[in-house]
Design a protein around this motif. Sequence first.
Motif, PDB file in Angstrom:
ATOM      1  N   UNK A   1      29.273  -3.309   8.777  1.00 30.27           N
ATOM      2  CA  UNK A   1      29.176  -4.247   7.649  1.00 30.27           C
ATOM      3  C   UNK A   1      27.727  -4.221   7.173  1.00 30.27           C
ATOM      4  N   UNK A   2      27.547  -4.342   5.859  1.00 27.37           N
ATOM      5  CA  UNK A   2      26.222  -4.068   5.291  1.00 27.37           C
ATOM      6  C   UNK A   2      25.210  -5.171   5.586  1.00 27.37           C
ATOM      7  N   UNK A   3      25.679  -6.370   5.951  1.00 31.97           N
ATOM      8  CA  UNK A   3      24.735  -7.441   6.279  1.00 31.97           C
ATOM      9  C   UNK A   3      24.253  -7.361   7.718  1.00 31.97           C
ATOM     10  N   UNK A   4      24.726  -6.397   8.436  1.00 32.87           N
ATOM     11  CA  UNK A   4      24.298  -6.195   9.832  1.00 32.87           C
ATOM     12  C   UNK A   4      22.865  -5.654   9.813  1.00 32.87           C
ATOM     13  N   UNK A   5      21.927  -6.362  10.421  1.00 33.89           N
ATOM     14  CA  UNK A   5      20.538  -5.928  10.312  1.00 33.89           C
ATOM     15  C   UNK A   5      20.112  -4.917  11.361  1.00 33.89           C
ATOM     16  N   UNK A   6      20.863  -4.802  12.444  1.00 27.66           N
ATOM     17  CA  UNK A   6      20.305  -4.075  13.592  1.00 27.66           C
ATOM     18  C   UNK A   6      21.123  -2.853  13.999  1.00 27.66           C
ATOM     19  N   UNK A   7      22.388  -3.040  14.327  1.00 28.97           N
ATOM     20  CA  UNK A   7      23.166  -1.935  14.895  1.00 28.97           C
ATOM     21  C   UNK A   7      23.805  -1.050  13.815  1.00 28.97           C
ATOM     22  N   UNK A   8      24.399  -1.674  12.773  1.00 30.24           N
ATOM     23  CA  UNK A   8      25.094  -0.866  11.755  1.00 30.24           C
ATOM     24  C   UNK A   8      24.163   0.103  11.015  1.00 30.24           C
ATOM     25  N   UNK A   9      22.919  -0.290  10.679  1.00 29.72           N
ATOM     26  CA  UNK A   9      22.032   0.706  10.071  1.00 29.72           C
ATOM     27  C   UNK A   9      21.803   1.910  10.985  1.00 29.72           C
ATOM     28  N   UNK A  10      21.827   1.663  12.292  1.00 30.26           N
ATOM     29  CA  UNK A  10      21.678   2.784  13.228  1.00 30.26           C
ATOM     30  C   UNK A  10      22.928   3.663  13.239  1.00 30.26           C
ATOM     31  N   UNK A  11      24.111   3.026  13.153  1.00 35.64           N
ATOM     32  CA  UNK A  11      25.356   3.812  13.083  1.00 35.64           C
ATOM     33  C   UNK A  11      25.312   4.714  11.849  1.00 35.64           C
ATOM     34  N   UNK A  12      24.921   4.126  10.713  1.00 38.98           N
ATOM     35  CA  UNK A  12      24.844   4.910   9.471  1.00 38.98           C
ATOM     36  C   UNK A  12      23.799   6.014   9.593  1.00 38.98           C
ATOM     37  N   UNK A  13      22.677   5.703  10.242  1.00 36.23           N
ATOM     38  CA  UNK A  13      21.631   6.722  10.420  1.00 36.23           C
ATOM     39  C   UNK A  13      22.132   7.874  11.286  1.00 36.23           C
ATOM     40  N   UNK A  14      22.908   7.537  12.322  1.00 38.16           N
ATOM     41  CA  UNK A  14      23.471   8.595  13.167  1.00 38.16           C
ATOM     42  C   UNK A  14      24.420   9.472  12.356  1.00 38.16           C
ATOM     43  N   UNK A  15      25.256   8.827  11.542  1.00 37.16           N
ATOM     44  CA  UNK A  15      26.199   9.599  10.724  1.00 37.16           C
ATOM     45  C   UNK A  15      25.449  10.477   9.726  1.00 37.16           C
ATOM     46  N   UNK A  16      24.371   9.954   9.193  1.00 32.95           N
ATOM     47  CA  UNK A  16      23.599  10.759   8.233  1.00 32.95           C
ATOM     48  C   UNK A  16      22.968  11.964   8.931  1.00 32.95           C
ATOM     49  N   UNK A  17      22.484  11.759  10.155  1.00 33.64           N
ATOM     50  CA  UNK A  17      21.959  12.898  10.934  1.00 33.64           C
ATOM     51  C   UNK A  17      23.040  13.955  11.122  1.00 33.64           C
ATOM     52  N   UNK A  18      24.255  13.481  11.449  1.00 36.89           N
ATOM     53  CA  UNK A  18      25.366  14.429  11.637  1.00 36.89           C
ATOM     54  C   UNK A  18      25.687  15.133  10.323  1.00 36.89           C
ATOM     55  N   UNK A  19      25.668  14.373   9.220  1.00 37.56           N
ATOM     56  CA  UNK A  19      25.963  14.993   7.922  1.00 37.56           C
ATOM     57  C   UNK A  19      24.950  16.093   7.607  1.00 37.56           C
ATOM     58  N   UNK A  20      23.685  15.828   7.906  1.00 36.54           N
ATOM     59  CA  UNK A  20      22.641  16.829   7.652  1.00 36.54           C
ATOM     60  C   UNK A  20      22.851  18.060   8.541  1.00 36.54           C
ATOM     61  N   UNK A  21      23.213  17.831   9.794  1.00 35.33           N
ATOM     62  CA  UNK A  21      23.411  18.955  10.710  1.00 35.33           C
ATOM     63  C   UNK A  21      24.649  19.772  10.321  1.00 35.33           C
ATOM     64  N   UNK A  22      25.702  19.056   9.916  1.00 38.49           N
ATOM     65  CA  UNK A  22      26.921  19.731   9.447  1.00 38.49           C
ATOM     66  C   UNK A  22      26.589  20.616   8.243  1.00 38.49           C
ATOM     67  N   UNK A  23      25.769  20.096   7.333  1.00 36.09           N
ATOM     68  CA  UNK A  23      25.379  20.888   6.160  1.00 36.09           C
ATOM     69  C   UNK A  23      24.544  22.097   6.581  1.00 36.09           C
TER      70      UNK A  23
END
Lengths: 232, 164
Positions: free
Chosen positions: A68-90
Amino acid sequence: MPRGFWLGVGIGLLLVAAAGAVKIALDARAESLPVYMTVPDWPFTDQEGRTFWLGQTRGKVVVLGMIYTHCPDVCPLITARMRELQEQVAAEGLSDQVFFVTITFDPERDTPEVLRRYAQARKVDFTNWAFLTGDPSTIRHLTEALGIYTERVYVINGTPAATPGASAGAATYFINHTDRLFLVDRQGRVRALLPGSRTELPEAMEKIRRLVRERPASSVPLPMDVALRSSF
Amino acid sequence: MSWIQILRVAFAGGLLLALVACGAPGASGPQIRIVDPWARPAMSGGMSMGEGHGGHGGAATSAVYFVIRNEGDQPDALIGATSDVAEKVELHETRMEGDVAKMVPVPRVEIPARGQVEFRPRGLHVMLIGLRRDLKVGDTFTLTLRFEKSGEKPVTVTVKEMNP
């Protein structure tokens, strides 16, 4: 050479070949990831306000996360992990075979526009990533199906509470939630659970590559491929 | 009084003053230093980040992280914080129960003498609730930390990219 000698050699070679084939099959079986469940094909709304059926991703390996976007601590890290994976997949040339899906479990606040801006602020590439919101009951059923625990918590004068109390209008709530990512195969089946914000890139990529290598369910182009091409 | 006696009195007086100064409360006690304060990028409730038009965002949030070092010989405690960028600022901690992340408000954080406490992702953090403006990478803002003994300590916080 006696005829029996060549017959023996032939049988020996056949046995060696058969043993090799059995070993390859057993190795492949040992390597395969377990099947947890099939992701339901339910409709959601993407960051552009378009209807997005989860079944659209059939035929691709999917990295699925709930935040959820109002999550200040854990969800931004989940999204950051997914973005790292997206970059590696590319980087590995797999962007056309791996799709990323983020679904909110806070649809009341996370509208398509909120999700789009949240993703843009994190430099997400929408080419193979959809941010989804939807009907609250559909989302609740999905969290239950995936085993995602959510619990809304209001903080009133520094004290957590299960209800907003008298200050309903201005009450801010947070959501305690499971920290998890899902790897989904081309047939829409959950094949691996990753520890969300604590996901290690090499381990996740190894599993993603393994799912990519699996034979597609059908060699015939799937309707979802057409839908994805026209959507992005 | 001879010059020698005057010098003796002056020396004794100076020594006494030095001893008093060393033993004064201001010279001992906690000595707080805030190291590398940073915050996550976030959008304000008006959702003006990026293309600039409005939307329904609710009370947008962000989190601030840093290390508090106490180089003094007395403990202290962080008991609150304020900032112009948010309507409310609270001390929180993310606690993992199995694989469930739970947000817990924390009324005070003890800072031991000659020790340090780290505010970091998935742990202690300062919550900014109801952002009044966007926090973009490279932005800075002031956060004032309130300590039980050391009083208020303003620090400049830099907005940084995710650093999981």
